[in-house]
Design a protein around this motif. Structure first.
Motif, PDB file in Angstrom:
ATOM      1  N   LYS A  58       6.026  -8.268   2.180  1.00 35.85           N
ATOM      2  CA  LYS A  58       4.743  -7.864   1.069  1.00 35.85           C
ATOM      3  C   LYS A  58       4.832  -6.506   0.739  1.00 35.85           C
ATOM      4  N   GLN A  59       5.106  -5.721   1.695  1.00 37.99           N
ATOM      5  CA  GLN A  59       5.160  -4.196   1.442  1.00 37.99           C
ATOM      6  C   GLN A  59       5.985  -3.979   0.237  1.00 37.99           C
ATOM      7  N   LEU A  60       7.228  -4.703   0.177  1.00 35.34           N
ATOM      8  CA  LEU A  60       8.123  -4.411  -1.107  1.00 35.34           C
ATOM      9  C   LEU A  60       7.726  -4.883  -2.422  1.00 35.34           C
ATOM     10  N   HIS A  61       6.352  -5.275  -2.348  1.00 37.28           N
ATOM     11  CA  HIS A  61       6.057  -6.109  -3.922  1.00 37.28           C
ATOM     12  C   HIS A  61       5.418  -5.109  -4.669  1.00 37.28           C
ATOM     13  N   THR A  62       6.135  -4.009  -5.170  1.00 43.25           N
ATOM     14  CA  THR A  62       5.955  -3.177  -5.757  1.00 43.25           C
ATOM     15  C   THR A  62       6.350  -3.441  -7.179  1.00 43.25           C
ATOM     16  N   PRO A  63       5.576  -2.694  -8.340  1.00 46.40           N
ATOM     17  CA  PRO A  63       6.035  -2.953  -9.681  1.00 46.40           C
ATOM     18  C   PRO A  63       7.925  -2.323  -9.884  1.00 46.40           C
ATOM     19  N   THR A  64       8.251  -1.353  -9.302  1.00 43.55           N
ATOM     20  CA  THR A  64       9.517  -0.931  -9.208  1.00 43.55           C
ATOM     21  C   THR A  64      10.406  -1.957  -8.701  1.00 43.55           C
ATOM     22  N   ASN A  65      10.040  -2.249  -7.503  1.00 50.75           N
ATOM     23  CA  ASN A  65      11.063  -3.510  -6.807  1.00 50.75           C
ATOM     24  C   ASN A  65      10.960  -4.702  -7.434  1.00 50.75           C
TER      25      ASN A  65
END
Length: 328
Positions: A58-65
């Protein structure tokens, strides 16, 4: 009339209707097959790791990623397509006209989707560096998901229109059985050149030139201690993170353009839009190799990717609440 041996024909039972199979030294053929299959396997596996990493944690669910996830999906399909590339190198296509057309169609869709994703990544970096105060409001996960979906849908529709002649009658441009010719008509070739190469490159270059100017100005400002001392540490950390991401993604874009240029350089010369198996194999292999390089770049420059690989390989992602793991 000379009679060809079985080793010289793609389909010996068809005699003169079959394409000729070029003879290659056994060592050269074996080495080429092993190289292509190895790259295909590495490409598929590494990009699958990127897909699992960004999707699971979940911590990697950023717009860039999420943009990197879209790129990894297209690169994963490239890895699968590379398994068929060996037949181009071998000189014979054994899967029939329909599969040849499907292979060509998927290759064009993936290419245009990757180009569109690169543009979205450039826009993301432009807003992050040039409009940092507006980034969280303008670049949201929902908007990124919508843009990614539109990118894929538009690519499918665009390439369907471009390749409609081939899709209507698969194999019509093949001169013999065992041949897989990549064909796109003049109008389709020009539109593909403009919307998949010229416009994306123009947007990417303009945006990254703007980012480069802003980065230089920020660097000068930080060196001259323009920012307040009390805020300098937090500002510096934030800028350092954004600048690192920008540098990494900029490198990804440069590698993408280098690998994609040969095909479109041929198109710009105005040569025949008909690519035979050998010439198509060269330009496609170079483009496909780019899909293998992207996750390698992430592995070297993104600590979260290295950590996620460790968690995946050791099967720790199967543990309860593993999706909440700290990846930074």
């Amino acid at each position: 009339m000379e009679t060809f041996g079985e080793t010289e024909l793609c389909f010996p039972q068809l005699l003169n209707a079959s394409c000729l199979k070029p003879k290659r030294p056994h060592f050269e053929a074996t080495l080429t097959y092993m190289l292509v299959y190895s790259i295909a396997l590495i490409t598929a596996v590494l990009n699958l790791l990127v897909i699992i990493s960004i999707s699971h944690f979940k911590q990697l669910h950023t717009p860039t990623n999420l943009l990197l996830l879209s790129l990894a999906v297209s690169d994963f399909f490239v890895g699968l397509l590379m398994f068929f590339q060996i037949m181009f190198i071998d000189g014979c296509w054994y899967l029939g006209d329909i599969m040849c057309t499907l292979y060509q169609y998927l290759a064009y869709v993936i290419t245009s989707t990757s180009a569109g994703t690169m543009v979205l990544i450039s826009v993301d970096r432009y807003v992050a560096i040039c409009r940092p105060l507006h980034y969280s409001a303008e670049i949201t996960k929902h908007r990124v998901k919508v843009c990614v979906c539109l990118c894929w849908i538009c690519s499918i529709i665009f390439q369907t229109l471009n390749l409609q002649d081939v899709l209507k009658q698969p194999g019509q441009y093949n001169s013999c059985f065992g041949e897989c010719v990549f064909f796109i008509n003049y109008i389709g070739g020009v539109s593909d050149l403009i919307f998949t190469f010229i416009l994306p490159i123009t947007v990417i270059v303009v945006l990254y030139m703007r980012v480069f100017v802003v980065v230089l100005s920020q660097a000068r400002a930080m060196r001259s201690h323009v920012a307040a001392v009390s805020l300098q540490r937090s500002v510096k950390v934030t800028k350092k993170s954004e600048l690192k991401a920008t540098r990494t993604l900029g490198f990804v874009i440069v590698v993408f353009l280098i690998c994609l240029c040969p095909y479109y350089c041929v198109a710009l010369t105005g040569q025949d839009n008909l690519l035979n198996g050998s010439s198509a194999a060269v330009v496609l292999c170079l483009y496909y190799f780019n899909s293998c390089l992207n996750p390698v770049i992430y592995a070297f420059l993104y600590p979260w990717f290295r950590k996620s690989i460790q968690l995946i390989v050791t099967l720790q992602i199967l543990q309860p609440d593993s999706c909440d793991a700290n990846m930074w």
